[in-house]
Scaffold this active site. Structure first.
Site, PDB file in Angstrom:
ATOM      1  CE  LYS A  86      55.986  57.283   1.064  1.00 44.88           C
ATOM      2  NZ  LYS A  86      55.064  58.095   1.879  1.00 44.88           N
ATOM      3  NE  ARG A 141      45.040  62.559   1.520  1.00 44.41           N
ATOM      4  CZ  ARG A 141      46.311  62.322   1.275  1.00 44.41           C
ATOM      5  NH1 ARG A 141      47.083  63.293   0.896  1.00 44.41           N
ATOM      6  NH2 ARG A 141      46.813  61.117   1.368  1.00 44.41           N
ATOM      7  CG  HIS A 199      50.240  66.030   7.288  1.00 42.77           C
ATOM      8  ND1 HIS A 199      51.130  66.489   6.353  1.00 42.77           N
ATOM      9  CD2 HIS A 199      50.006  64.731   6.969  1.00 42.77           C
ATOM     10  CE1 HIS A 199      51.432  65.517   5.517  1.00 42.77           C
ATOM     11  NE2 HIS A 199      50.763  64.450   5.849  1.00 42.77           N
ATOM     12  CB  SER A 225      53.791  65.296   1.229  1.00 47.96           C
ATOM     13  OG  SER A 225      53.292  65.405   2.538  1.00 47.96           O
TER      14      SER A 225
HETATM   15  P1  ADP Z   1      52.435  58.421   4.459  1.00 48.25           P
HETATM   16  O1  ADP Z   1      53.629  58.640   3.619  1.00 48.25           O
HETATM   17  O2  ADP Z   1      52.581  57.383   5.520  1.00 48.25           O
HETATM   18  O3  ADP Z   1      51.134  58.341   3.688  1.00 48.25           O
HETATM   19  P2  ADP Z   1      51.848  61.129   4.966  1.00 48.25           P
HETATM   20  O4  ADP Z   1      52.724  62.045   5.714  1.00 48.25           O
HETATM   21  O5  ADP Z   1      51.634  61.397   3.548  1.00 48.25           O
HETATM   22  O6  ADP Z   1      52.371  59.699   5.304  1.00 48.25           O
HETATM   23  O7  ADP Z   1      50.436  61.079   5.665  1.00 48.25           O
HETATM   24  C1  ADP Z   1      50.262  60.819   7.033  1.00 48.25           C
HETATM   25  C2  ADP Z   1      48.787  60.843   7.361  1.00 48.25           C
HETATM   26  O8  ADP Z   1      48.260  62.119   7.070  1.00 48.25           O
HETATM   27  C3  ADP Z   1      47.934  59.852   6.567  1.00 48.25           C
HETATM   28  O9  ADP Z   1      46.898  59.375   7.400  1.00 48.25           O
HETATM   29  C4  ADP Z   1      47.349  60.684   5.474  1.00 48.25           C
HETATM   30  O10 ADP Z   1      46.105  60.171   5.015  1.00 48.25           O
HETATM   31  C5  ADP Z   1      47.141  61.982   6.211  1.00 48.25           C
HETATM   32  N1  ADP Z   1      47.078  63.123   5.307  1.00 48.25           N
HETATM   33  C6  ADP Z   1      47.969  63.469   4.371  1.00 48.25           C
HETATM   34  N2  ADP Z   1      47.538  64.579   3.703  1.00 48.25           N
HETATM   35  C7  ADP Z   1      46.344  64.904   4.255  1.00 48.25           C
HETATM   36  C8  ADP Z   1      45.359  65.909   3.998  1.00 48.25           C
HETATM   37  N3  ADP Z   1      45.501  66.807   3.027  1.00 48.25           N
HETATM   38  N4  ADP Z   1      44.268  65.922   4.775  1.00 48.25           N
HETATM   39  C9  ADP Z   1      44.100  64.999   5.730  1.00 48.25           C
HETATM   40  N5  ADP Z   1      44.938  64.027   6.012  1.00 48.25           N
HETATM   41  C10 ADP Z   1      46.053  63.960   5.283  1.00 48.25           C
END
Ligand code: ADP
Length: 164
Positions: free
Chosen positions: A43, A92, A19, A130
């Site tokens: 969630k 990703r 992130h 996450s």
């Molecule tokens: P959600 O639960 O809405 O998917 P996340 O917090 O998991 O929210 O992700 C928010 C954003 O961050 C999304 O666009 C996701 O693709 C991006 N993201 C999550 N992990 C990574 C990563 N390792 N590298 C790049 N972007 C990421």
């Protein structure tokens, strides 16, 4: 000229280096990036919104171009409230694309004046999510180097047997 703002929304349960990578890349294009924790009632999160806010604030430090906030309800309503012109999302792998396309098109349908921007993460973050962080930490594995220090400390509190 008005500063160009983008919102980087997500669950951030917890925030990872993936992130943060997207946020810093976003700052090459936007004057300001707002990391916005959304509340998804479907969630079952490990961390509370207050814990997430504290971890993110500590991780981004004192950068006047990064804001940290949380919101309830529709993302597009929040985007209008903070007067942002873009939604910043990370990509990703190809499997992210389908869901991201659906979300971007739904957001456009709800509010036509906002664009979704996708940035590619660094190679090192390609496998980081996450969910994999929580699963690994809960099973006692080390996630050092994949999340900021503030998150490592909080994970260790939740899972004392986690290796660091
Ligand atoms: P959600 O639960 O809405 O998917 P996340 O917090 O998991 O929210 O992700 C928010 C954003 O961050 C999304 O666009 C996701 O693709 C991006 N993201 C999550 N992990 C990574 C990563 N390792 N590298 C790049 N972007 C990421």
């Amino acid at each position: 000229m008005e500063p160009k703002k983008a919102v980087h929304p997500g669950s951030f349960d917890p925030i990872t280096n993936g992130h943060l990578d997207i946020v810093h890349r976003g700052l090459c294009v936007f004057d300001k990036v707002i990391i916005a924790i959304g509340h998804n009632p479907l969630k079952n999160d490990l961390f509370t919104t207050e814990e997430k806010l504290a971890m993110i604030r500590e991780s981004v430090g004192d950068n006047p171009r990064i804001e940290v906030d949380s919101f309830e309800g529709l993302l597009v309503d929040y985007v209008q409230k903070v007067d942002a012109c873009g939604i910043l999302r990370g990509l990703r792998v190809i499997s992210d694309f389908e869901m991201e396309l659906q979300l971007a098109l739904m957001n456009r349908r709800l509010y036509d004046e906002v664009e979704t921007f996708f940035l590619m993460t660094d190679f090192n973050n390609l496998f980081v999510s996450s969910t994999i962080i929580k699963t690994t930490a809960a099973a006692g594995g080390s996630v050092e180097g994949l999340v900021p220090e503030a998150v490592l400390i909080k994970l260790k509190e939740k899972f004392p047997h986690m290796k660091v």
